[in-house]
Design a protein around this motif. Structure first.
Motif, PDB file in Angstrom:
ATOM      1  N   GLY A 189       0.813  -1.212   0.000  1.00  0.00           N
ATOM      2  CA  GLY A 189       0.000   0.000   0.000  1.00  0.00           C
ATOM      3  C   GLY A 189       0.847   1.263   0.000  1.00  0.00           C
ATOM      4  O   GLY A 189       2.069   1.219  -0.159  1.00  0.00           O
ATOM      5  N   SER A 190       0.205   2.396   0.224  1.00  0.00           N
ATOM      6  CA  SER A 190       0.887   3.692   0.101  1.00  0.00           C
ATOM      7  C   SER A 190       1.378   4.241   1.442  1.00  0.00           C
ATOM      8  O   SER A 190       2.087   5.236   1.481  1.00  0.00           O
ATOM      9  CB  SER A 190      -0.043   4.720  -0.551  1.00  0.00           C
ATOM     10  OG  SER A 190      -1.223   4.877   0.212  1.00  0.00           O
ATOM     11  N   PHE A 202      18.699  12.228  17.593  1.00  0.00           N
ATOM     12  CA  PHE A 202      17.942  11.145  18.199  1.00  0.00           C
ATOM     13  C   PHE A 202      17.051  10.485  17.137  1.00  0.00           C
ATOM     14  O   PHE A 202      16.433  11.183  16.324  1.00  0.00           O
ATOM     15  CB  PHE A 202      17.068  11.669  19.340  1.00  0.00           C
ATOM     16  CG  PHE A 202      17.831  11.960  20.597  1.00  0.00           C
ATOM     17  CD1 PHE A 202      18.502  10.949  21.267  1.00  0.00           C
ATOM     18  CD2 PHE A 202      17.873  13.250  21.111  1.00  0.00           C
ATOM     19  CE1 PHE A 202      19.198  11.213  22.432  1.00  0.00           C
ATOM     20  CE2 PHE A 202      18.567  13.519  22.270  1.00  0.00           C
ATOM     21  CZ  PHE A 202      19.240  12.497  22.940  1.00  0.00           C
ATOM     22  N   PRO A 203      16.962   9.155  17.146  1.00  0.00           N
ATOM     23  CA  PRO A 203      16.130   8.477  16.147  1.00  0.00           C
ATOM     24  C   PRO A 203      14.664   8.883  16.289  1.00  0.00           C
ATOM     25  O   PRO A 203      14.153   9.043  17.389  1.00  0.00           O
ATOM     26  CB  PRO A 203      16.315   6.993  16.480  1.00  0.00           C
ATOM     27  CG  PRO A 203      17.552   6.923  17.312  1.00  0.00           C
ATOM     28  CD  PRO A 203      17.624   8.222  18.050  1.00  0.00           C
ATOM     29  N   GLN A 204      14.013   9.042  15.143  1.00  0.00           N
ATOM     30  CA  GLN A 204      12.585   9.328  15.116  1.00  0.00           C
ATOM     31  C   GLN A 204      11.911   8.460  14.075  1.00  0.00           C
ATOM     32  O   GLN A 204      12.462   8.239  12.996  1.00  0.00           O
ATOM     33  CB  GLN A 204      12.327  10.797  14.745  1.00  0.00           C
ATOM     34  CG  GLN A 204      12.414  11.772  15.899  1.00  0.00           C
ATOM     35  CD  GLN A 204      12.001  13.164  15.454  1.00  0.00           C
ATOM     36  OE1 GLN A 204      12.736  13.850  14.763  1.00  0.00           O
ATOM     37  NE2 GLN A 204      10.804  13.566  15.841  1.00  0.00           N
ATOM     38  N   PHE A 205      10.732   7.968  14.425  1.00  0.00           N
ATOM     39  CA  PHE A 205       9.949   7.213  13.458  1.00  0.00           C
ATOM     40  C   PHE A 205       8.942   8.137  12.800  1.00  0.00           C
ATOM     41  O   PHE A 205       8.329   8.980  13.454  1.00  0.00           O
ATOM     42  CB  PHE A 205       9.231   6.042  14.134  1.00  0.00           C
ATOM     43  CG  PHE A 205      10.148   4.897  14.456  1.00  0.00           C
ATOM     44  CD1 PHE A 205      10.487   3.972  13.480  1.00  0.00           C
ATOM     45  CD2 PHE A 205      10.699   4.765  15.720  1.00  0.00           C
ATOM     46  CE1 PHE A 205      11.338   2.916  13.764  1.00  0.00           C
ATOM     47  CE2 PHE A 205      11.557   3.712  16.016  1.00  0.00           C
ATOM     48  CZ  PHE A 205      11.871   2.786  15.039  1.00  0.00           C
ATOM     49  N   PHE A 206       8.798   7.973  11.489  1.00  0.00           N
ATOM     50  CA  PHE A 206       7.851   8.762  10.714  1.00  0.00           C
ATOM     51  C   PHE A 206       6.862   7.842  10.019  1.00  0.00           C
ATOM     52  O   PHE A 206       7.221   6.736   9.606  1.00  0.00           O
ATOM     53  CB  PHE A 206       8.570   9.598   9.649  1.00  0.00           C
ATOM     54  CG  PHE A 206       9.240  10.836  10.190  1.00  0.00           C
ATOM     55  CD1 PHE A 206       8.622  12.071  10.113  1.00  0.00           C
ATOM     56  CD2 PHE A 206      10.494  10.754  10.780  1.00  0.00           C
ATOM     57  CE1 PHE A 206       9.238  13.214  10.605  1.00  0.00           C
ATOM     58  CE2 PHE A 206      11.113  11.888  11.272  1.00  0.00           C
ATOM     59  CZ  PHE A 206      10.480  13.120  11.189  1.00  0.00           C
ATOM     60  N   MET A 207       5.637   8.319   9.870  1.00  0.00           N
ATOM     61  CA  MET A 207       4.665   7.645   9.029  1.00  0.00           C
ATOM     62  C   MET A 207       4.488   8.477   7.774  1.00  0.00           C
ATOM     63  O   MET A 207       4.379   9.709   7.838  1.00  0.00           O
ATOM     64  CB  MET A 207       3.336   7.460   9.761  1.00  0.00           C
ATOM     65  CG  MET A 207       3.442   6.476  10.905  1.00  0.00           C
ATOM     66  SD  MET A 207       1.839   6.056  11.648  1.00  0.00           S
ATOM     67  CE  MET A 207       1.143   5.052  10.339  1.00  0.00           C
ATOM     68  N   LEU A 211       5.147   9.828  -0.375  1.00  0.00           N
ATOM     69  CA  LEU A 211       6.395  10.485   0.027  1.00  0.00           C
ATOM     70  C   LEU A 211       6.168  11.554   1.089  1.00  0.00           C
ATOM     71  O   LEU A 211       7.114  12.176   1.562  1.00  0.00           O
ATOM     72  CB  LEU A 211       7.070  11.119  -1.207  1.00  0.00           C
ATOM     73  CG  LEU A 211       7.482  10.141  -2.324  1.00  0.00           C
ATOM     74  CD1 LEU A 211       8.039  10.915  -3.518  1.00  0.00           C
ATOM     75  CD2 LEU A 211       8.523   9.151  -1.806  1.00  0.00           C
ATOM     76  N   ARG A 212       4.906  11.763   1.461  1.00  0.00           N
ATOM     77  CA  ARG A 212       4.584  12.841   2.397  1.00  0.00           C
ATOM     78  C   ARG A 212       4.547  12.333   3.836  1.00  0.00           C
ATOM     79  O   ARG A 212       3.861  11.372   4.163  1.00  0.00           O
ATOM     80  CB  ARG A 212       3.220  13.451   2.018  1.00  0.00           C
ATOM     81  CG  ARG A 212       2.797  14.623   2.906  1.00  0.00           C
ATOM     82  CD  ARG A 212       1.492  15.205   2.404  1.00  0.00           C
ATOM     83  NE  ARG A 212       0.409  14.231   2.458  1.00  0.00           N
ATOM     84  CZ  ARG A 212      -0.340  13.992   3.547  1.00  0.00           C
ATOM     85  NH1 ARG A 212      -0.114  14.676   4.669  1.00  0.00           N
ATOM     86  NH2 ARG A 212      -1.314  13.102   3.515  1.00  0.00           N
ATOM     87  N   LYS A 213       5.307  13.021   4.711  1.00  0.00           N
ATOM     88  CA  LYS A 213       5.282  12.677   6.133  1.00  0.00           C
ATOM     89  C   LYS A 213       4.011  13.243   6.758  1.00  0.00           C
ATOM     90  O   LYS A 213       3.653  14.390   6.516  1.00  0.00           O
ATOM     91  CB  LYS A 213       6.490  13.297   6.856  1.00  0.00           C
ATOM     92  CG  LYS A 213       7.839  12.818   6.356  1.00  0.00           C
ATOM     93  CD  LYS A 213       8.962  13.601   7.040  1.00  0.00           C
ATOM     94  CE  LYS A 213      10.310  13.244   6.468  1.00  0.00           C
ATOM     95  NZ  LYS A 213      11.400  14.083   7.027  1.00  0.00           N
ATOM     96  N   TYR A 214       3.308  12.417   7.553  1.00  0.00           N
ATOM     97  CA  TYR A 214       2.128  12.957   8.229  1.00  0.00           C
ATOM     98  C   TYR A 214       2.097  12.627   9.720  1.00  0.00           C
ATOM     99  O   TYR A 214       1.160  13.026  10.414  1.00  0.00           O
ATOM    100  CB  TYR A 214       0.838  12.485   7.541  1.00  0.00           C
ATOM    101  CG  TYR A 214       0.502  11.025   7.666  1.00  0.00           C
ATOM    102  CD1 TYR A 214      -0.288  10.563   8.720  1.00  0.00           C
ATOM    103  CD2 TYR A 214       0.955  10.119   6.715  1.00  0.00           C
ATOM    104  CE1 TYR A 214      -0.606   9.209   8.827  1.00  0.00           C
ATOM    105  CE2 TYR A 214       0.636   8.773   6.815  1.00  0.00           C
ATOM    106  CZ  TYR A 214      -0.144   8.330   7.882  1.00  0.00           C
ATOM    107  OH  TYR A 214      -0.445   6.997   7.973  1.00  0.00           O
TER     108      TYR A 214
END
Length: 232
Positions: A189-190, A202-207, A211-214
């Motif tokens: 999926g997308s 510091f590590p960060q998790f992104f969703m 290609l767009r971070k939200y």
């Protein structure tokens, strides 16, 4: 008499359940309803059709003796479904765990590439085993604590205990969660969840949506994060 026959049938089913496919000998066939059950019956692996789909996939789900509704946590051929029950999962003569269909063995639908690890290995000594962690692993019989391949290195849309999510800075390997296309289609999926590739802060998790971070995790150290020179 009927009850006795039913009891013997269920006992036979229980006694013949297995958690392992042996190399060059054993197969898991969709048409026969074959499936693997982890040793303590925590997870199952087999063929399934999600939602209202008629397509067939190989997946891992929580055992329905523990969770009443089938909850799939990993899918092998998520982008290459099979349109009938001809699917076969086996370890071929090259030492690869392969899924083929339509009786075409030399053109697999999906495979776990372990060939580089088994160049000098007798492939008949290889096994694929479903562990109670939900991890499907390939190993040589006398070294079952050294995995040549494992499904935990190839997550789909679900992280379960013991599975990594992050980056190996040395090899470049990344563990990413990617959504299904829909409830009926486990294809890629997308939406993705991944570690922001920055080794300095510091590590960060992104969703991401495409290609767009939200969404992002809170910056700063987290008790749930493990990091060293090689991995985060």
């Amino acid at each position: 008499m009927y009850r006795k026959a039913l009891f013997l049938f269920l006992l036979f089913q229980f006694c013949t359940s297995r958690d392992t496919i042996k190399g060059n000998k054993e197969q898991l066939k969709d048409v026969d309803g074959d499936y693997l059950v982890s040793r303590e019956s925590k997870f199952e692996l087999g063929f399934f059709s999600p939602g209202n789909s008629c397509y067939r996939y190989v997946g891992i789900w929580y055992s329905q003796t523990r969770v009443s509704e089938k909850t799939v946590v990993w899918v092998a051929n998520r982008n290459n479904p099979i349109n009938d029950t001809s699917g076969v999962l086996t370890i071929n003569r090259y030492g690869e765990l392969v899924l083929y269909a339509y009786s075409v063995e030399n053109d697999p639908i999906w495979f776990a590439n372990v060939s580089q690890s088994v160049q000098n290995v007798n492939t008949s000594t290889l096994s694929a085993q479903l562990l109670d962690s939900g991890n499907l692993v390939v190993f040589q019989d006398d070294t079952n604590d050294i995995y040549m391949w494992q499904s935990f290195d190839h997550p789909t849309d679900t992280q379960i205990p013991g599975m990594k999510l992050g980056v190996n800075w040395k090899t470049g390997q990344e563990w990413v969660l990617t959504s299904w296309k829909s409830q009926d289609d486990p294809g890629t999926g997308s939406s993705t969840c991944r570690l922001y590739p920055n080794q300095i802060t510091f590590p960060q998790f992104f969703m991401y949506k495409g290609l767009r971070k939200y969404w992002r995790s809170d910056p700063g150290p987290s008790p749930n994060l493990f990091t060293n020179e090689e991995e985060t």
